[in-house]
Design a protein around this motif. Structure first.
Motif, PDB file in Angstrom:
ATOM      1  N   GLY A   1     -23.111 -38.134 -20.369  1.00 47.11           N
ATOM      2  CA  GLY A   1     -24.011 -37.758 -21.138  1.00 47.11           C
ATOM      3  C   GLY A   1     -24.282 -38.461 -22.777  1.00 47.11           C
ATOM      4  O   GLY A   1     -24.975 -37.913 -23.235  1.00 47.11           O
ATOM      5  N   ALA A   2     -23.398 -39.325 -22.894  1.00 49.03           N
ATOM      6  CA  ALA A   2     -23.061 -39.916 -24.190  1.00 49.03           C
ATOM      7  C   ALA A   2     -24.642 -40.576 -24.394  1.00 49.03           C
ATOM      8  O   ALA A   2     -25.115 -40.545 -25.636  1.00 49.03           O
ATOM      9  CB  ALA A   2     -22.168 -40.679 -24.177  1.00 49.03           C
ATOM     10  N   ASP A   3     -25.295 -41.143 -23.700  1.00 46.05           N
ATOM     11  CA  ASP A   3     -26.600 -41.986 -23.860  1.00 46.05           C
ATOM     12  C   ASP A   3     -27.461 -40.673 -24.212  1.00 46.05           C
ATOM     13  O   ASP A   3     -28.377 -41.151 -25.104  1.00 46.05           O
ATOM     14  CB  ASP A   3     -26.865 -42.398 -22.630  1.00 46.05           C
ATOM     15  CG  ASP A   3     -26.079 -43.952 -22.282  1.00 46.05           C
ATOM     16  OD1 ASP A   3     -25.527 -44.421 -23.377  1.00 46.05           O
ATOM     17  OD2 ASP A   3     -26.183 -44.309 -21.305  1.00 46.05           O
ATOM     18  N   LEU A   4     -27.538 -39.596 -23.536  1.00 47.04           N
ATOM     19  CA  LEU A   4     -28.737 -38.629 -23.881  1.00 47.04           C
ATOM     20  C   LEU A   4     -28.464 -38.113 -25.399  1.00 47.04           C
ATOM     21  O   LEU A   4     -29.079 -37.898 -26.116  1.00 47.04           O
ATOM     22  CB  LEU A   4     -28.333 -37.534 -22.884  1.00 47.04           C
ATOM     23  CG  LEU A   4     -28.801 -37.761 -21.436  1.00 47.04           C
ATOM     24  CD1 LEU A   4     -28.718 -36.528 -20.503  1.00 47.04           C
ATOM     25  CD2 LEU A   4     -30.583 -37.974 -21.412  1.00 47.04           C
ATOM     26  N   VAL A   5     -26.945 -38.061 -25.884  1.00 49.01           N
ATOM     27  CA  VAL A   5     -26.867 -37.543 -27.097  1.00 49.01           C
ATOM     28  C   VAL A   5     -27.245 -38.600 -28.148  1.00 49.01           C
ATOM     29  O   VAL A   5     -27.800 -38.069 -29.054  1.00 49.01           O
ATOM     30  CB  VAL A   5     -25.070 -37.576 -27.064  1.00 49.01           C
ATOM     31  CG1 VAL A   5     -24.597 -37.136 -28.828  1.00 49.01           C
ATOM     32  CG2 VAL A   5     -24.795 -36.138 -26.200  1.00 49.01           C
TER      33      VAL A   5
ATOM     34  N   LYS B   1     -29.573 -30.510 -34.484  1.00 50.09           N
ATOM     35  CA  LYS B   1     -30.548 -29.590 -33.669  1.00 50.09           C
ATOM     36  C   LYS B   1     -31.427 -30.351 -32.723  1.00 50.09           C
ATOM     37  O   LYS B   1     -31.628 -29.818 -31.653  1.00 50.09           O
ATOM     38  CB  LYS B   1     -31.714 -29.157 -34.711  1.00 50.09           C
ATOM     39  CG  LYS B   1     -32.785 -28.227 -34.237  1.00 50.09           C
ATOM     40  CD  LYS B   1     -33.743 -27.973 -35.469  1.00 50.09           C
ATOM     41  CE  LYS B   1     -34.956 -27.049 -34.964  1.00 50.09           C
ATOM     42  NZ  LYS B   1     -36.132 -26.876 -36.012  1.00 50.09           N
ATOM     43  N   ARG B   2     -31.655 -31.647 -32.913  1.00 48.64           N
ATOM     44  CA  ARG B   2     -32.173 -32.223 -31.666  1.00 48.64           C
ATOM     45  C   ARG B   2     -31.369 -32.748 -30.698  1.00 48.64           C
ATOM     46  O   ARG B   2     -31.553 -32.649 -29.744  1.00 48.64           O
ATOM     47  CB  ARG B   2     -32.736 -33.783 -32.471  1.00 48.64           C
ATOM     48  CG  ARG B   2     -33.516 -34.758 -31.452  1.00 48.64           C
ATOM     49  CD  ARG B   2     -34.691 -34.123 -31.066  1.00 48.64           C
ATOM     50  NE  ARG B   2     -35.442 -34.691 -30.167  1.00 48.64           N
ATOM     51  CZ  ARG B   2     -35.088 -34.449 -28.878  1.00 48.64           C
ATOM     52  NH1 ARG B   2     -34.300 -33.381 -28.419  1.00 48.64           N
ATOM     53  NH2 ARG B   2     -35.881 -35.066 -27.744  1.00 48.64           N
ATOM     54  N   ILE B   3     -29.904 -32.783 -30.731  1.00 47.08           N
ATOM     55  CA  ILE B   3     -29.011 -32.832 -29.737  1.00 47.08           C
ATOM     56  C   ILE B   3     -29.066 -31.738 -28.794  1.00 47.08           C
ATOM     57  O   ILE B   3     -29.042 -31.612 -27.680  1.00 47.08           O
ATOM     58  CB  ILE B   3     -27.588 -33.182 -30.253  1.00 47.08           C
ATOM     59  CG1 ILE B   3     -27.616 -34.748 -30.789  1.00 47.08           C
ATOM     60  CG2 ILE B   3     -26.529 -33.193 -29.195  1.00 47.08           C
ATOM     61  CD1 ILE B   3     -26.323 -34.921 -31.364  1.00 47.08           C
ATOM     62  N   LEU B   4     -28.905 -30.464 -29.468  1.00 45.31           N
ATOM     63  CA  LEU B   4     -29.005 -29.227 -28.789  1.00 45.31           C
ATOM     64  C   LEU B   4     -30.303 -29.021 -27.834  1.00 45.31           C
ATOM     65  O   LEU B   4     -30.215 -28.269 -27.053  1.00 45.31           O
ATOM     66  CB  LEU B   4     -28.753 -28.035 -29.908  1.00 45.31           C
ATOM     67  CG  LEU B   4     -27.311 -28.120 -30.361  1.00 45.31           C
ATOM     68  CD1 LEU B   4     -27.353 -26.888 -31.705  1.00 45.31           C
ATOM     69  CD2 LEU B   4     -26.530 -27.799 -29.600  1.00 45.31           C
TER      70      LEU B   4
ATOM     71  N   ALA C   1     -31.062 -38.540 -28.329  1.00 46.73           N
ATOM     72  CA  ALA C   1     -31.509 -37.579 -29.125  1.00 46.73           C
ATOM     73  C   ALA C   1     -31.207 -37.659 -30.578  1.00 46.73           C
ATOM     74  O   ALA C   1     -32.172 -37.479 -31.747  1.00 46.73           O
ATOM     75  CB  ALA C   1     -30.890 -36.357 -28.731  1.00 46.73           C
ATOM     76  N   ALA C   2     -30.001 -38.033 -31.120  1.00 45.23           N
ATOM     77  CA  ALA C   2     -29.463 -38.518 -32.414  1.00 45.23           C
ATOM     78  C   ALA C   2     -30.335 -39.388 -33.048  1.00 45.23           C
ATOM     79  O   ALA C   2     -30.629 -39.319 -34.452  1.00 45.23           O
ATOM     80  CB  ALA C   2     -27.974 -38.857 -32.510  1.00 45.23           C
ATOM     81  N   ARG C   3     -30.745 -40.509 -32.420  1.00 43.89           N
ATOM     82  CA  ARG C   3     -31.437 -41.345 -32.997  1.00 43.89           C
ATOM     83  C   ARG C   3     -32.818 -40.902 -33.150  1.00 43.89           C
ATOM     84  O   ARG C   3     -33.451 -41.259 -34.613  1.00 43.89           O
ATOM     85  CB  ARG C   3     -31.464 -42.727 -32.043  1.00 43.89           C
ATOM     86  CG  ARG C   3     -30.265 -43.527 -32.115  1.00 43.89           C
ATOM     87  CD  ARG C   3     -30.582 -44.965 -31.276  1.00 43.89           C
ATOM     88  NE  ARG C   3     -29.478 -45.735 -31.201  1.00 43.89           N
ATOM     89  CZ  ARG C   3     -28.681 -45.893 -30.284  1.00 43.89           C
ATOM     90  NH1 ARG C   3     -28.944 -44.979 -29.155  1.00 43.89           N
ATOM     91  NH2 ARG C   3     -27.648 -46.453 -30.171  1.00 43.89           N
ATOM     92  N   GLN C   4     -33.496 -40.153 -32.638  1.00 44.76           N
ATOM     93  CA  GLN C   4     -34.720 -39.512 -32.652  1.00 44.76           C
ATOM     94  C   GLN C   4     -34.759 -38.792 -34.084  1.00 44.76           C
ATOM     95  O   GLN C   4     -35.943 -38.710 -34.540  1.00 44.76           O
ATOM     96  CB  GLN C   4     -35.173 -38.760 -31.706  1.00 44.76           C
ATOM     97  CG  GLN C   4     -35.547 -39.537 -30.310  1.00 44.76           C
ATOM     98  CD  GLN C   4     -35.777 -38.613 -29.189  1.00 44.76           C
ATOM     99  OE1 GLN C   4     -36.084 -37.567 -29.404  1.00 44.76           O
ATOM    100  NE2 GLN C   4     -35.501 -39.124 -27.929  1.00 44.76           N
ATOM    101  N   ALA C   5     -33.641 -38.223 -34.445  1.00 43.49           N
ATOM    102  CA  ALA C   5     -33.333 -37.457 -35.678  1.00 43.49           C
ATOM    103  C   ALA C   5     -32.964 -38.224 -36.946  1.00 43.49           C
ATOM    104  O   ALA C   5     -32.738 -37.643 -37.968  1.00 43.49           O
ATOM    105  CB  ALA C   5     -32.646 -36.161 -35.300  1.00 43.49           C
ATOM    106  N   GLY C   6     -32.656 -39.484 -36.743  1.00 42.43           N
ATOM    107  CA  GLY C   6     -32.426 -40.527 -37.780  1.00 42.43           C
ATOM    108  C   GLY C   6     -31.056 -41.049 -37.827  1.00 42.43           C
ATOM    109  O   GLY C   6     -30.867 -41.989 -38.762  1.00 42.43           O
TER     110      GLY C   6
END
Length: 229
Positions: free
Chosen positions: A140-144, A198-201, A147-152
């Motif tokens: 699941g780390a890649d998904l995390v 928020k993006r990760i959640l 998502a985190a990159r999409q938020a900066g």
């Protein structure tokens, strides 16, 4: 009779290149640190072309060392000045601890509930940097990180871990901790953490219950390793 207050304690975290943490720990000991724990992890490059080619995973080492707050400045200064670390790439920062205990022997620091409340109230409401920690099932780390990159977020460190997986264990926040976990650590400016969390959640909003947990904590004394030239 009220117990005397215990001196504040901090966790020093150093994230650096593989095979460098022994030198980091030696320099820290020379400055007064008692010891620490070294664990392996991997960095996540932000270059999308490296990620597409599968060359983005960089092996890392993490040092965790608990020490009295009065020592952190001298220890971090020793790491900045250590000749053997002048070309080393990495980051270091500290986290304020409400309580820290040795599992054997005398407690290094233990706060009563009233002391915990007073210490929590004294911690800064905001910090220049915060550490986001996400524990997810293996894979699941890649998904995390996506998502985190999409938020900066610009990158993170992934540590392989495992739970205890005993039937009698109490679930943690309603989540049964089972083997094969990944711990994702993302260090970022405090003003960005809310959007990243928020993006990760959102990414895991439709995942199976018990997939993982995420939390954040303020850090202090952030600095980079290696030459500043």
């Amino acid at each position: 009779m009220n117990a005397l207050p215990h001196p504040p304690t901090r966790l020093l975290v150093v994230i650096t290149e593989k095979h460098k943490c022994d030198a980091v720990m030696a320099a820290a000991r020379n400055a007064g640190a008692d010891g620490g724990t070294i664990m392996l992890g991997k960095g996540t490059a932000e270059n999308k072309w490296l990620r597409m080619l599968g060359l983005d995973d960089v092996e890392k080492e993490l040092l965790w060392s608990v020490m009295p707050a009065r020592l952190t400045c001298s220890v971090m200064d020793a790491l900045r000045r250590a000749p053997g670390l002048s070309s080393t790439r990495g980051v270091m920062f500290t986290i304020d601890l409400v309580s820290a205990l040795h599992l054997a022997g005398k407690p290094l620091f233990s706060a009563s509930s009233s002391q915990e409340e007073s210490m929590s109230a004294s911690l800064p409401a905001s910090s220049p940097y915060e550490l986001i920690a996400v524990i997810v099932n293996n894979g699941g780390a890649d998904l995390v990180m996506d998502a985190a990159r999409q938020a900066g977020a610009t990158g993170g460190t992934v540590v392989n871990a495992r739970g205890t997986a005993r039937p009698e264990d109490t679930p943690f926040f309603g989540i049964t901790i089972v083997p094969e976990k990944e711990l994702v650590l993302i260090l970022c400016p405090g003003k960005e953490t809310e959007d990243i969390m928020k993006r990760i959640l959102e990414e895991f909003s439709h995942a199976e219950q018990g997939t993982g947990i995420a939390f954040r904590m303020p850090v202090s004394s952030f600095d980079t390793l290696g030459s500043k030239k």
